[in-house]
Design a protein around this motif. Sequence first.
Motif, PDB file in Angstrom:
ATOM      1  N   ASN A  80       0.814  -1.241  -0.002  1.00 52.82           N
ATOM      2  CA  ASN A  80       0.029  -0.023  -0.172  1.00 52.82           C
ATOM      3  C   ASN A  80       0.876   1.117  -0.054  1.00 52.82           C
ATOM      4  OD1 ASN A  80      -1.763   2.136   0.567  1.00 52.82           O
ATOM      5  ND2 ASN A  80      -2.933   0.845   2.060  1.00 52.82           N
ATOM      6  N   PRO A  81       1.081   1.682  -1.184  1.00 51.27           N
ATOM      7  CA  PRO A  81       2.316   2.740  -1.232  1.00 51.27           C
ATOM      8  C   PRO A  81       1.911   3.909  -0.550  1.00 51.27           C
ATOM      9  CG  PRO A  81       1.403   2.118  -3.384  1.00 51.27           C
ATOM     10  CD  PRO A  81       0.701   1.580  -2.570  1.00 51.27           C
ATOM     11  N   ALA A  82       0.544   4.289  -0.186  1.00 56.92           N
ATOM     12  CA  ALA A  82       0.131   5.491   0.770  1.00 56.92           C
ATOM     13  C   ALA A  82       0.722   5.110   2.260  1.00 56.92           C
ATOM     14  CB  ALA A  82      -1.111   6.024   0.678  1.00 56.92           C
ATOM     15  N   ASN A  83       0.493   4.082   2.663  1.00 56.61           N
ATOM     16  CA  ASN A  83       0.794   3.791   4.017  1.00 56.61           C
ATOM     17  C   ASN A  83       1.900   2.949   4.476  1.00 56.61           C
ATOM     18  OD1 ASN A  83      -1.590   5.305   4.998  1.00 56.61           O
ATOM     19  ND2 ASN A  83      -2.892   3.803   4.018  1.00 56.61           N
ATOM     20  N   GLU A  84       2.759   2.220   3.571  1.00 60.67           N
ATOM     21  CA  GLU A  84       3.733   1.237   3.453  1.00 60.67           C
ATOM     22  C   GLU A  84       4.991   1.916   4.470  1.00 60.67           C
ATOM     23  OE1 GLU A  84       4.947  -1.456   0.569  1.00 60.67           O
ATOM     24  OE2 GLU A  84       7.028  -0.969   1.045  1.00 60.67           O
ATOM     25  N   THR A  85       5.300   1.164   5.605  1.00 62.11           N
ATOM     26  CA  THR A  85       6.189   1.780   6.521  1.00 62.11           C
ATOM     27  C   THR A  85       6.872   0.637   6.787  1.00 62.11           C
ATOM     28  OG1 THR A  85       4.542   3.429   7.265  1.00 62.11           O
ATOM     29  CG2 THR A  85       6.477   3.013   8.659  1.00 62.11           C
ATOM     30  N   LYS A  86       8.235   0.834   6.916  1.00 64.38           N
ATOM     31  CA  LYS A  86       9.275  -0.032   7.325  1.00 64.38           C
ATOM     32  C   LYS A  86       9.934   0.282   8.667  1.00 64.38           C
ATOM     33  CE  LYS A  86      10.322  -1.644   2.810  1.00 64.38           C
ATOM     34  NZ  LYS A  86      11.588  -1.834   1.687  1.00 64.38           N
ATOM     35  N   VAL A  87       9.981  -0.641   9.512  1.00 70.05           N
ATOM     36  CA  VAL A  87      10.555  -0.222  10.810  1.00 70.05           C
ATOM     37  C   VAL A  87      11.329  -1.598  11.371  1.00 70.05           C
ATOM     38  CG1 VAL A  87       8.838   1.797  11.677  1.00 70.05           C
ATOM     39  CG2 VAL A  87       8.356  -0.895  12.122  1.00 70.05           C
ATOM     40  N   LYS A  88      12.029  -1.161  12.299  1.00 72.76           N
ATOM     41  CA  LYS A  88      12.772  -2.251  13.140  1.00 72.76           C
ATOM     42  C   LYS A  88      12.038  -2.804  14.348  1.00 72.76           C
ATOM     43  CE  LYS A  88      16.103  -3.432   9.958  1.00 72.76           C
ATOM     44  NZ  LYS A  88      16.176  -4.601   9.364  1.00 72.76           N
ATOM     45  N   GLY A  89      11.921  -3.787  14.797  1.00 68.65           N
ATOM     46  CA  GLY A  89      11.321  -4.149  15.905  1.00 68.65           C
ATOM     47  C   GLY A  89      12.202  -5.271  16.793  1.00 68.65           C
ATOM     48  N   ALA A  90      11.506  -5.765  17.763  1.00 65.54           N
ATOM     49  CA  ALA A  90      12.179  -6.852  18.522  1.00 65.54           C
ATOM     50  C   ALA A  90      10.873  -7.757  19.332  1.00 65.54           C
ATOM     51  CB  ALA A  90      13.251  -6.280  19.684  1.00 65.54           C
ATOM     52  N   ILE A  91      11.406  -8.576  19.440  1.00 70.12           N
ATOM     53  CA  ILE A  91      10.492  -9.896  20.213  1.00 70.12           C
ATOM     54  C   ILE A  91      10.301  -9.404  21.711  1.00 70.12           C
ATOM     55  CG2 ILE A  91       9.622 -12.123  20.909  1.00 70.12           C
ATOM     56  CD1 ILE A  91      10.996 -13.057  18.526  1.00 70.12           C
ATOM     57  N   GLN A  92       9.205  -8.763  22.362  1.00 73.41           N
ATOM     58  CA  GLN A  92       9.308  -8.300  23.654  1.00 73.41           C
ATOM     59  C   GLN A  92       8.945  -9.668  24.508  1.00 73.41           C
ATOM     60  OE1 GLN A  92       6.097  -5.824  25.176  1.00 73.41           O
ATOM     61  NE2 GLN A  92       7.745  -4.532  26.217  1.00 73.41           N
ATOM     62  N   PHE A  93       8.004 -10.672  23.733  1.00 76.99           N
ATOM     63  CA  PHE A  93       7.215 -11.583  24.759  1.00 76.99           C
ATOM     64  C   PHE A  93       6.748 -12.515  23.981  1.00 76.99           C
ATOM     65  CE2 PHE A  93       3.223 -12.884  27.097  1.00 76.99           C
ATOM     66  CZ  PHE A  93       3.922 -13.142  28.195  1.00 76.99           C
ATOM     67  N   ILE A  94       7.038 -13.724  24.532  1.00 76.85           N
ATOM     68  CA  ILE A  94       6.544 -15.067  23.784  1.00 76.85           C
ATOM     69  C   ILE A  94       5.366 -15.684  24.531  1.00 76.85           C
ATOM     70  CG2 ILE A  94       6.870 -17.510  23.113  1.00 76.85           C
ATOM     71  CD1 ILE A  94      10.028 -16.605  22.883  1.00 76.85           C
ATOM     72  N   TYR A  95       4.197 -15.610  23.958  1.00 83.10           N
ATOM     73  CA  TYR A  95       2.884 -15.989  24.852  1.00 83.10           C
ATOM     74  C   TYR A  95       3.085 -17.263  25.429  1.00 83.10           C
ATOM     75  CZ  TYR A  95       0.614 -11.531  23.277  1.00 83.10           C
ATOM     76  OH  TYR A  95       0.161 -10.228  23.250  1.00 83.10           O
ATOM     77  N   PRO A  96       2.693 -17.555  26.557  1.00 82.14           N
ATOM     78  CA  PRO A  96       2.870 -18.680  27.202  1.00 82.14           C
ATOM     79  C   PRO A  96       1.631 -19.801  26.978  1.00 82.14           C
ATOM     80  CG  PRO A  96       2.216 -17.361  28.864  1.00 82.14           C
ATOM     81  CD  PRO A  96       2.299 -16.506  27.730  1.00 82.14           C
ATOM     82  N   GLU A  97       1.219 -19.920  25.772  1.00 82.22           N
ATOM     83  CA  GLU A  97       0.115 -20.832  25.644  1.00 82.22           C
ATOM     84  C   GLU A  97       0.204 -20.803  23.847  1.00 82.22           C
ATOM     85  OE1 GLU A  97      -3.622 -19.131  26.646  1.00 82.22           O
ATOM     86  OE2 GLU A  97      -3.375 -17.089  25.758  1.00 82.22           O
ATOM     87  N   ILE A  98      -0.307 -22.000  23.552  1.00 82.28           N
ATOM     88  CA  ILE A  98      -0.286 -22.355  22.061  1.00 82.28           C
ATOM     89  C   ILE A  98      -1.703 -22.455  21.536  1.00 82.28           C
ATOM     90  CG2 ILE A  98       0.471 -24.159  20.275  1.00 82.28           C
ATOM     91  CD1 ILE A  98       2.582 -22.653  21.746  1.00 82.28           C
ATOM     92  N   ASP A  99      -2.018 -22.000  20.322  1.00 78.58           N
ATOM     93  CA  ASP A  99      -3.443 -22.243  19.876  1.00 78.58           C
ATOM     94  C   ASP A  99      -3.724 -23.599  19.578  1.00 78.58           C
ATOM     95  OD1 ASP A  99      -5.493 -22.311  18.217  1.00 78.58           O
ATOM     96  OD2 ASP A  99      -5.677 -19.949  17.645  1.00 78.58           O
ATOM     97  N   PRO A 100      -4.386 -24.401  20.158  1.00 71.39           N
ATOM     98  CA  PRO A 100      -4.352 -26.000  19.780  1.00 71.39           C
ATOM     99  C   PRO A 100      -5.210 -26.141  18.524  1.00 71.39           C
ATOM    100  CG  PRO A 100      -6.250 -25.158  21.434  1.00 71.39           C
ATOM    101  CD  PRO A 100      -5.527 -24.061  21.252  1.00 71.39           C
TER     102      PRO A 100
END
Length: 284
Positions: free
Chosen positions: A224-244
Motif C-alpha cells: 500500500n504505497p500511501a501507508n507502507e512503513t518499514k521499521v525495526k522491532g524486537a520480540i518482547q514477549f512469547i505468549y505462554p500458550e499455544i493455539d490448539p
Amino acid sequence: MRAKWIAGWSVAAILAAGVYPARAESVDAEGIVRSESRVEIKSKTVAPIAKIAVVEGQTVDKGDLLVEMVNDVEGAEVEAAKAEVERARSALADAELKKKTADRELERNESVHDLITERDLELSRDAADQAATTYDMRQKELTKAEAHLALSKAVYDGTFIRAPFRGQVSRIYTSVGTMPKPADTELMDLVELDKLYVEVAVPLEYLGLLKTGMPVSLVVEKGNPANETKVKGAIQFIYPEIDPTIRMVRLKVTMPSKGTRILPGMFAKATIELPASPHAPAAH
C-alpha cells in the motif's frame, strides 16, 4: 505457511535432533498492529453531560479534560463542606486556647494549693478537664468535616472525566445533554498511539528457536504505497500458550511508532532473524 529450510534441514528436523543451524536464517510471519493501551471512556456519576471538551482525532495528554457532567449540586456541596471545615478549624483553635488557659490556671493553683481553698482547686481541675474534653470533641469534629470535604471533592472530581494516558480520541459516541449510565454507557474511545506493537503468529516448530530480544524487520501495510512503513522491532514477549486449533505460537513484537503513520489495526509482515548455533549438523 510454507515450511522453512535451514542449511538443508527442516526446522522440525532441527528441533528433533536438538541442534540448530550454523548460519542465521529467518522466518516470515504476518500480524496485526495493536495499541498498548485502548480504553472505553465511561461515566462515573448519574448526571447529564454538560460539556464534551474534545473532538474525534484530537490528541490529548494524560489528565486532559474529556467530558464534564452537570455538577452544580456537587460543586455547591464542596463549597459547603469547605465552609464547615473552616468553622471546625476555628472552633478547634478556640478550644485549644481555652485548654491552654485552663491548664495554666490549674498548674498555678496547684503550685499554691495551701493558699487557696480545696473548693477553688477542685473547680480549677474541673475546668481543665472540661476544656480537654471540649478540645478532643472539636478535634473529632474537624476530622469528620475534613473527611466529608474529601468525599465531596471526590464526587465532584468524578464529574470531570479525564484522559488516563496520552492518546488520541478515536470515536465519540455521545453528545451534550444525554444522561449515560455509570460504568455502562461508552462515551468515547481513547487509543495510545505512541506505544504500538505487532502481534504475530508463527508455527509451533519455531518455538525452540525464538527468544525475547530477537530483531524483527517489519513492513506495515506492505503493497500500500500511501501507508507502507518499514521499521525495526524486537520480540518482547512469547505468549505462554499455544493455539490448539492452528498449532501456532503468538509473539509480541515492539516497534517505534511515534512520528509514523502506523495505526492500530494495520497489517504487518514480520521477518524474524533466527539465531546461528555452533552445534549445527552438516548440511544434507
